[in-house]
Design an enzyme around this catalytic site. Structure first.
Site, mmCIF file in Angstrom:
data_model
loop_
_atom_site.group_PDB
_atom_site.id
_atom_site.type_symbol
_atom_site.label_atom_id
_atom_site.label_comp_id
_atom_site.label_asym_id
_atom_site.label_seq_id
_atom_site.Cartn_x
_atom_site.Cartn_y
_atom_site.Cartn_z
ATOM 1 N N TYR A 463 0.707 -1.704 0.364
ATOM 2 C CA TYR A 463 0.113 0.397 0.501
ATOM 3 C C TYR A 463 0.948 1.003 0.364
ATOM 4 O O TYR A 463 0.429 2.453 0.649
ATOM 5 C CB TYR A 463 -1.223 0.118 1.315
ATOM 6 C CG TYR A 463 -1.421 -1.362 1.614
ATOM 7 C CD1 TYR A 463 -2.171 -2.154 0.474
ATOM 8 C CD2 TYR A 463 -1.374 -2.212 2.871
ATOM 9 C CE1 TYR A 463 -2.515 -2.950 0.933
ATOM 10 C CE2 TYR A 463 -2.588 -3.332 2.732
ATOM 11 C CZ TYR A 463 -3.056 -3.564 2.036
ATOM 12 O OH TYR A 463 -3.603 -5.014 2.137
ATOM 13 N N HIS A 464 1.767 1.638 -0.419
ATOM 14 C CA HIS A 464 2.394 2.819 -1.377
ATOM 15 C C HIS A 464 2.673 2.982 -2.652
ATOM 16 O O HIS A 464 3.837 2.799 -3.080
ATOM 17 C CB HIS A 464 4.118 2.082 -0.741
ATOM 18 C CG HIS A 464 4.423 2.091 0.738
ATOM 19 N ND1 HIS A 464 5.503 1.118 1.639
ATOM 20 C CD2 HIS A 464 2.852 1.976 1.870
ATOM 21 C CE1 HIS A 464 4.902 0.962 2.569
ATOM 22 N NE2 HIS A 464 3.883 0.911 3.268
ATOM 23 N N PRO A 465 1.368 3.483 -2.931
ATOM 24 C CA PRO A 465 1.756 4.024 -4.851
ATOM 25 C C PRO A 465 1.861 4.903 -4.202
ATOM 26 O O PRO A 465 2.333 6.228 -3.561
ATOM 27 C CB PRO A 465 -0.082 3.798 -5.317
ATOM 28 C CG PRO A 465 -0.957 4.144 -3.647
ATOM 29 C CD PRO A 465 0.394 3.284 -2.372
#
Length: 528
Positions: A463-465
């Protein structure tokens, strides 16, 4: 009378909260902060270990990727905070900046030394209130409280000792002199409670007369006239409203919503905009391109004895949290980590291991059913790229997210190497006495081809876009850059992007602290 502010900020996430908080320190600037979601004043946000309870609720944008060819056609769930504080209100609270080399690379790619590590370090120190005190790398007195975990799980000490026994150096400060090594994380908490970007920057500014915050406000387009952003249109309470920006509009929607809003406003790849029925205002091919994310592969073991974190949510656990802000509910789930290389010849680390004293399986879609231990093997230097695209000109439609996972073979090979390292660590030291049989990939899976298949079948998102509106040099020599080194959208006046989407590359580590640092710099730029 026209509703007008000096600066309109869209999105009250990590970037938007930090920016609004800093800008309103100047009493001469009026700031409007628009947030599509609602309040963060809920127990599931405040209790650290309850973070996953906000996922797939109305406090989450609840995104899903397109089917990923590199993952045998699977779609992955991407939680994104839809509330005040944004994803800093639903994340794992790990305080991590990334490697010094990451920022030096940003400086090289943008041609601006202001993004080098030595230049951004004072911004990190300025925003920090570290419980350990002040030194060359850390600050005190800033808005963001950073502490050590109050009640780490017993297995956390065991895993750090086992990682050392496997030959990795002890590192008590991943944000200090060096990043490589193993140790416990520091977290964005204050006395056992989550300390989000909203807690740090926004709530303390709530009484300032020059700050207006409107929640439940979905921004639908940026208003452009004569090559300049002059305001925004938004929906609130069933009505469409407009607001004017005398100086600037700033997009802080994150790596999904900021490119989406630019494209809905007619700013983006012209051919794509025409395909979905959006009038082209400014052809900017890079909008939505170059998306990057950290992929992880879970390696999970059953345990011989002991209680994992899934038993922490009990009457006793809540009594400890409400009474003294201690106990298992203060856990951020991923309590310790390791930064290492998949290949000893690499100049910098490319793998991060998160150690979780719980079974983390299928992105927490299923609650843990047994006591287990997870090593999340994360690739932090990613070669693969994806994109964000519109599905429709209707702003209520979720965009099409192609994460591009494992489109580059070297990403697969690095993750396979990481799985093998995770197994080596688990087989020795005190952790070997805790762990029993391997649940995934499974004790019989050893051949390289079988491990590659397992990586594709079990890979998840951390969850690190980032990078969907990325920075490039001021001379426009990078055709796919969206903003210049001062975060101004190329070819338009009065419009900036201030969030993780502007990062030229992924940092080697969690992205929440770097996003707030970007906002600190943006506040300096806007205030002059």
């Amino acid at each position: 009378m026209t509703d007008e502010f000096d600066v309109v900020v869209v999105g009250a996430g990590s970037g938007g909260c930090a920016l609004a908080g800093r800008l309103t320190e100047d009493p001469s600037l009026s700031v409007l902060l628009l947030e599509a979601g609602g309040s963060d004043d809920v127990l599931e946000v405040q209790v650290p270990a309850a973070m996953y309870k906000t996922w797939r609720t109305r406090r989450d944008w609840n995104y899903t990727t397109e089917p990923q060819p590199g993952l045998d056609g699977r779609r992955l769930f991407w939680p994104r905070g839809k509330l005040v504080g944004g994803s800093s209100s639903i994340n794992a609270m790990i305080y991590m900046r990334g490697a010094a080399a990451d920022y030096d690379e940003w400086a090289r790619l943008t041609g601006d030394d202001a993004w080098s590590y030595e230049q951004v370090l004072p911004l990190f120190r300025r925003m920090e209130d570290n419980a350990r005190g002040e030194d060359r790398w850390h600050g005190v007195g800033g808005p963001l409280r950073v502490e050590d975990l109050r009640s780490p799980h017993p297995w956390t000490r065991a895993v750090v000792e086992s990682t050392q026994a496997a030959g990795h150096p002890r590192n008590d400060d991943f944000n200090g002199a060096t990043q490589a090594g193993t140790g416990q994380y520091q977290v964005t908490q204050k006395r056992g409670r989550r300390w989000s970007a909203a807690d740090a920057y926004l709530h303390p500014a709530a009484s300032r007369p020059n700050l207006t915050v409107r929640t439940g406000a979905l921004t639908t387009r940026v208003l452009l006239a004569g090559g300049r952003a002059v305001g925004v249109e938004y929906r609130r309470g069933g009505q469409v409203r407009t607001v004017r920006a005398a100086r600037e509009v700033v997009l802080s929607g994150g790596a999904i919503n900021s490119p989406q809003l630019l494209m809905l406003s007619g700013v983006g790849p012209a051919d794509h905009l025409r395909e979905v029925g959006v009038d082209v205002v400014h052809d900017l091919p890079g909008v939505g391109q170059g998306l990057q994310d950290h992929p992880l592969v879970p390696v999970i073991w059953h345990v011989r004895s002991g209680r994992s974190l899934f038993r922490g949510e009990s009457p006793a656990g809540y009594a400890q949290w409400f009474g003294a802000r201690r106990g298992p509910l203060t856990s951020n789930i991923a309590e310790a980590g390791l930064f290492t290389r998949s290949d000893p010849g690499l100049p910098e680390v490319d793998l991060q291991m998160h150690y979780l004293p719980v079974k983390f399986w299928r992105q927490a879609e299923v609650d843990p059913d047994v006591d287990a231990f997870t090593t999340a093997v994360v690739l932090v230097h990613v070669a693969s790229r994806g994109s964000v695209r519109l599905r429709s000109a209707d702003p209520c439609w979720a965009p099409a997210i192609d994460a591009g996972y494992l489109t580059e073979t070297r990403d697969v090979d690095a993750l396979v190497g990481g799985v093998q390292q995770a197994r080596d660590i688990a087989s020795g030291g005190p952790l070997a006495g805790v762990l029993a049989d391997e649940f995934s990939p499974g004790g019989t899976v050893h051949r390289p081809d079988d491990l590659r298949r397992c990586v594709r079948q079990t890979l998840e998102s951390l969850y690190h876009p980032v990078s969907s509106c990325r920075m490039g040099p001021v001379d426009d020599s990078d055709d796919l850059a969206v903003v210049d080194p001062q975060l101004r959208v190329r070819g338009l006046d009065g419009l900036r992007v201030v969030d993780a989407s502007v990062m030229p590359t992924l940092v080697r580590g969690n992205t929440n602290a770097p996003t707030m640092m970007v906002a600190e710099r943006a506040a300096d730029l806007i205030r002059g």
